[in-house]
Design an enzyme around this catalytic site. Structure first.
Site, mmCIF file in Angstrom:
data_model
loop_
_atom_site.group_PDB
_atom_site.id
_atom_site.type_symbol
_atom_site.label_atom_id
_atom_site.label_comp_id
_atom_site.label_asym_id
_atom_site.label_seq_id
_atom_site.Cartn_x
_atom_site.Cartn_y
_atom_site.Cartn_z
ATOM 1 N N GLY A 82 52.002 -24.356 36.485
ATOM 2 C CA GLY A 82 52.410 -22.960 36.582
ATOM 3 C C GLY A 82 53.597 -22.536 35.744
ATOM 4 O O GLY A 82 54.116 -21.440 35.929
ATOM 5 N N ASP B 76 42.811 -22.992 36.507
ATOM 6 C CA ASP B 76 42.991 -24.401 36.155
ATOM 7 C C ASP B 76 42.073 -25.258 37.017
ATOM 8 O O ASP B 76 41.723 -24.880 38.143
ATOM 9 C CB ASP B 76 44.443 -24.848 36.343
ATOM 10 C CG ASP B 76 44.763 -26.109 35.542
ATOM 11 O OD1 ASP B 76 45.520 -25.996 34.551
ATOM 12 O OD2 ASP B 76 44.270 -27.197 35.884
ATOM 13 N N ASP C 237 47.129 -23.088 27.664
ATOM 14 C CA ASP C 237 47.825 -24.366 27.511
ATOM 15 C C ASP C 237 46.871 -25.503 27.895
ATOM 16 O O ASP C 237 47.295 -26.578 28.297
ATOM 17 C CB ASP C 237 49.074 -24.376 28.413
ATOM 18 C CG ASP C 237 50.070 -25.458 28.024
ATOM 19 O OD1 ASP C 237 50.088 -25.850 26.839
ATOM 20 O OD2 ASP C 237 50.822 -25.930 28.897
ATOM 21 N N TRP D 71 53.877 -21.550 32.573
ATOM 22 C CA TRP D 71 53.661 -20.336 31.781
ATOM 23 C C TRP D 71 53.520 -19.112 32.669
ATOM 24 O O TRP D 71 54.087 -18.051 32.378
ATOM 25 C CB TRP D 71 52.422 -20.499 30.892
ATOM 26 C CG TRP D 71 52.666 -21.346 29.678
ATOM 27 C CD1 TRP D 71 53.642 -22.304 29.527
ATOM 28 C CD2 TRP D 71 51.943 -21.312 28.451
ATOM 29 N NE1 TRP D 71 53.552 -22.866 28.286
ATOM 30 C CE2 TRP D 71 52.521 -22.283 27.607
ATOM 31 C CE3 TRP D 71 50.852 -20.579 28.004
ATOM 32 C CZ2 TRP D 71 52.044 -22.523 26.315
ATOM 33 C CZ3 TRP D 71 50.372 -20.817 26.718
ATOM 34 C CH2 TRP D 71 50.958 -21.771 25.883
ATOM 35 N N ASP E 56 36.838 -25.523 36.922
ATOM 36 C CA ASP E 56 36.706 -25.994 35.543
ATOM 37 C C ASP E 56 36.269 -24.829 34.657
ATOM 38 O O ASP E 56 35.153 -24.313 34.801
ATOM 39 C CB ASP E 56 35.677 -27.128 35.494
ATOM 40 C CG ASP E 56 35.645 -27.834 34.148
ATOM 41 O OD1 ASP E 56 36.073 -27.230 33.142
ATOM 42 O OD2 ASP E 56 35.191 -28.998 34.100
ATOM 43 N N LYS F 266 47.564 -23.548 22.789
ATOM 44 C CA LYS F 266 47.960 -24.888 22.355
ATOM 45 C C LYS F 266 46.793 -25.526 21.613
ATOM 46 O O LYS F 266 45.671 -25.542 22.103
ATOM 47 C CB LYS F 266 48.344 -25.756 23.553
ATOM 48 C CG LYS F 266 48.660 -27.201 23.163
ATOM 49 C CD LYS F 266 49.374 -27.949 24.262
ATOM 50 C CE LYS F 266 48.496 -28.202 25.466
ATOM 51 N NZ LYS F 266 49.250 -28.879 26.552
#
Length: 209
Positions: A63, A83, A124, A65, A99, A164
């Site tokens: 958490g 997530d 991310d 971000w 997922d 990312k």
């Protein structure tokens, strides 16, 4: 010779020690993870987040971000986070555990989002590392492609994207794709990102829609 070895090992130790300061600082300040500092540095340079925005956070747990973004966008804004792993609640963040590669999870996420109304998509996400680059890199690139596809589905005109990405096979092609979709694209390597890591952050603004 021994002096050279000592120097190399000392350099590695100092680098690890320097890196640890971010994890230690995160714990001390009550931040969810060292990733908090990465998005903070990107925000300082690129000003992606503003009060009242709607933000999607992919690969959100634990958490860092979302925690930072919630502080910037305030009570008028909203964050939809997703997530595979669980995440403790954060005020102003709607969290979906699942997922992201699963069609049913994607559909559930999209149900919470109005089309073309998201101001920023943040990702991310990273795959579970197998230690074999020929396996890990394609998995990582698959995730960033999914994040980019999310932009196509939900991002508002002139919206922003930060993701990312691990440098390696497929990286240059991915950046080209992003440049085709956004007016301005920059590659960032935050100070809080480990120097030995191949991770960088592609920061894109001005979604062409």
């Amino acid at each position: 010779m021994s002096k050279q070895k000592h120097s190399a090992s000392s350099g590695r130790w100092l680098k690890e020690h320097f890196d640890d300061k971010y994890a230690n600082e995160a714990r001390k300040k009550g931040y969810r993870s060292r990733a908090y500092f990465k998005i903070e540095e990107i925000q300082t340079k690129d000003k992606l987040l503003k009060s009242g925005m709607t933000v999607v956070d992919l690969g959100a747990a634990p958490g860092g971000w979302s925690q930072y973004a919630a502080k910037i966008i305030g009570e008028e804004g909203q964050i939809i986070a997703c997530d595979l792993l669980p995440m403790d609640p954060i005020a102003g963040v709607s969290f979906l555990q699942g997922d992201f590669r699963d069609e049913a999870v994607l559909d559930a996420l999209l149900e919470r989002i109005q089309p073309s109304m998201v101001d920023v998509v943040m990702s991310d996400m990273a795959p579970n590392i197998a230690g074999n680059n020929s396996v890990d890199q394609p998995r990582a690139m698959y995730l960033v492609e999914l994040a980019l596809d999310m932009c196509r589905q939900v991002l508002a005109p002139n919206g922003s994207f930060v993701v990312k990405v691990f440098q390696g096979e497929g990286f240059d092609q991915f950046v080209k794709e992003v440049r085709d979709m956004f007016k301005v694209v920059k590659i960032r390597k935050p100070d809080s990102s480990r120097a030995r890591s191949r991770e960088v952050f592609v920061v894109a603004t001005g979604y062409k829609g």
